[in-house]
Write an enzyme that holds these catalytic residues in place. Structure first.
Site, mmCIF file in Angstrom:
data_model
loop_
_atom_site.group_PDB
_atom_site.id
_atom_site.type_symbol
_atom_site.label_atom_id
_atom_site.label_comp_id
_atom_site.label_asym_id
_atom_site.label_seq_id
_atom_site.Cartn_x
_atom_site.Cartn_y
_atom_site.Cartn_z
ATOM 1 N N TYR A 1 -1.774 0.568 9.606
ATOM 2 C CA TYR A 1 -2.098 -0.093 8.753
ATOM 3 C C TYR A 1 -0.886 -0.194 7.774
ATOM 4 O O TYR A 1 -0.660 -0.978 7.360
ATOM 5 C CB TYR A 1 -3.105 0.190 7.877
ATOM 6 C CG TYR A 1 -3.574 -0.219 6.379
ATOM 7 C CD1 TYR A 1 -3.622 -1.256 6.215
ATOM 8 C CD2 TYR A 1 -3.489 0.800 5.550
ATOM 9 C CE1 TYR A 1 -4.016 -2.438 4.353
ATOM 10 C CE2 TYR A 1 -3.010 -0.112 3.932
ATOM 11 C CZ TYR A 1 -3.866 -0.582 3.738
ATOM 12 O OH TYR A 1 -4.187 -1.517 2.432
ATOM 13 N N THR B 1 0.958 -1.394 0.202
ATOM 14 C CA THR B 1 -0.072 0.224 -0.272
ATOM 15 C C THR B 1 0.214 1.268 -0.069
ATOM 16 O O THR B 1 2.201 1.047 1.070
ATOM 17 C CB THR B 1 -1.112 0.262 1.051
ATOM 18 O OG1 THR B 1 -1.629 1.553 1.423
ATOM 19 C CG2 THR B 1 -0.132 -0.090 2.673
#
Ligand code: UDP
Length: 334
Positions: free
Chosen positions: A145, A121
């Site tokens: 995250y 990501t």
């Protein structure tokens, strides 16, 4: 021509994973799906695809399915992906993303799986001061995250140095849209992503769209992101897998975006153009954990892979997402 061995797709029932299943099938790859259904139902996976409901952290299950299906590569999507939730429940992210992947990776190494494509990501870059972001730029994630995904990339890098596999870390920017043929789209039980929310609001499933902050240091004050059509992203996975096979001694670290930033306001303006009316917006405070701007340099992606974007227009992204949302509203999948 080399034989195409079955590809294990973890999280293949989910949003991006299900599009990757379709892209691999379209390219002639046999696939096997492993999904724990924590944020999907399996309904998007074609019926003739072997489908196992279970967790990547279930060591005996993973070991036996790698062996029994003769798996030749893994595309690893399974994990948790909500920035805001990772701030309030960080251990879920270290468990589902980092610790669970460790188990999958250990079993992959034990089974001699030669190629792994990992869903990483843009959140690993944190809040960068230089745009567009290059793959070598500092990794300073600002939410759990991003940390959980960066830790996983580091595990892959260290393990690939000493074990016999190569890997691709595909660093997704903002994934949106739906299969243009409407074979798949976003159905997650929990969705917080802007395009999904906006299309739900356009269809009256929500009263309005909240705009999380208009006081960022960006041209119009709302956050800027690089939105990529999910089918273009799925195609990049097929291309990455084929490149790993072609170059077994190289790893690939690739940003996946179009290299173009759009603000939340611009996305909502594009929605208004697509639906030809003004969908109500409510300006609200910032959402914790959101960096102001993320825009990819996709030079490496374009130069390394046999890949060109086919759907790089925000209006098409939104209209495909909207068509999918209508299909959901018609109850076709339920
Ligand atoms: N956003 C928003 N309203 C929403 C959902 C998201 O204003 O209902 C904003 C969010 O603050 C961020 C951008 O849209 O600036 C993209 O957020 P999203 O959740 O789609 O993806 P993320 O960048 O967090 O992965």
């Amino acid at each position: 021509m080399t034989t195409k061995l079955p590809v294990l797709i973890t999280g293949g029932g989910g949003y991006i994973g299900s599009h990757a299943v379709l892209a691999l099938l379209d390219a002639g790859w046999p696939v096997v799906v492993l999904d724990d259904e924590s944020n999907s139902t399996g309904v998007l996976v074609p019926r003739d695809v072997p489908y196992i409901k279970g967790s990547i952290a279930d060591r005996p299950l993973v070991a036996s399915l790698l062996r029994d299906h003769g798996i030749g590569a893994i595309l690893h999507f399974a994990g948790s992906m909500l920035v805001a939730e990772s701030v309030t429940d960080p251990l879920k992210y270290y468990r589902n993303n980092t610790a669970a992947t460790l188990i999958l990776l250990e079993e992959a190494v034990a089974a001699g799986i030669p190629h792994i494509v990992f869903s990483s990501t843009a959140a690993i870059y944190g809040a960068p001061d230089r745009l567009p972001i290059e793959e070598g730029d500092p990794k300073l994630p600002i939410n759990p995250y991003g940390v959980s995904k960066w830790m996983t990339e580091q595990m892959l890098a260290d393990a690939a140095r000493v074990h016999d596999f190569n890997y691709a870390a595909l660093r997704y920017f903002n994934v949106a849209g739906a299969d243009p043929d409407l074979r798949a789209g976003q159905i997650g039980k929990t969705s917080t992503h802007i395009v999904k929310i906006a299309t739900e609001a356009a269809l009256g499933k929500r009263p309005h769209v909240d705009v999380f902050g208009t006081d960022y240091p960006t041209p119009d004050g709302s956050c800027v992101r690089d939105y990529i059509h999910v089918s273009d992203l799925a195609a990049a996975h097929v291309a990455a897998l084929e490149k790993l096979i072609e170059r077994p001694h190289e790893n690939l670290l690739l940003n996946c975006g179009y290299g173009k930033g759009l603000s939340v306001t611009q996305v909502l303006d594009a929605l208004d153009v697509v639906v030809q009316r003004k969908v109500p917006r409510v300006i609200g405070p910032r959402r914790p954990g959101d960096p102001p701007q993320l825009v990819a340099s996709n030079r490496a992606l374009v130069e390394t892979l046999d890949w060109t974007p086919a759907h790089a227009d925000i209006h098409q992204i939104i209209s495909d997402a909207l068509a999918w949302e209508r299909k959901l509203a018609d109850g076709i999948l339920t």
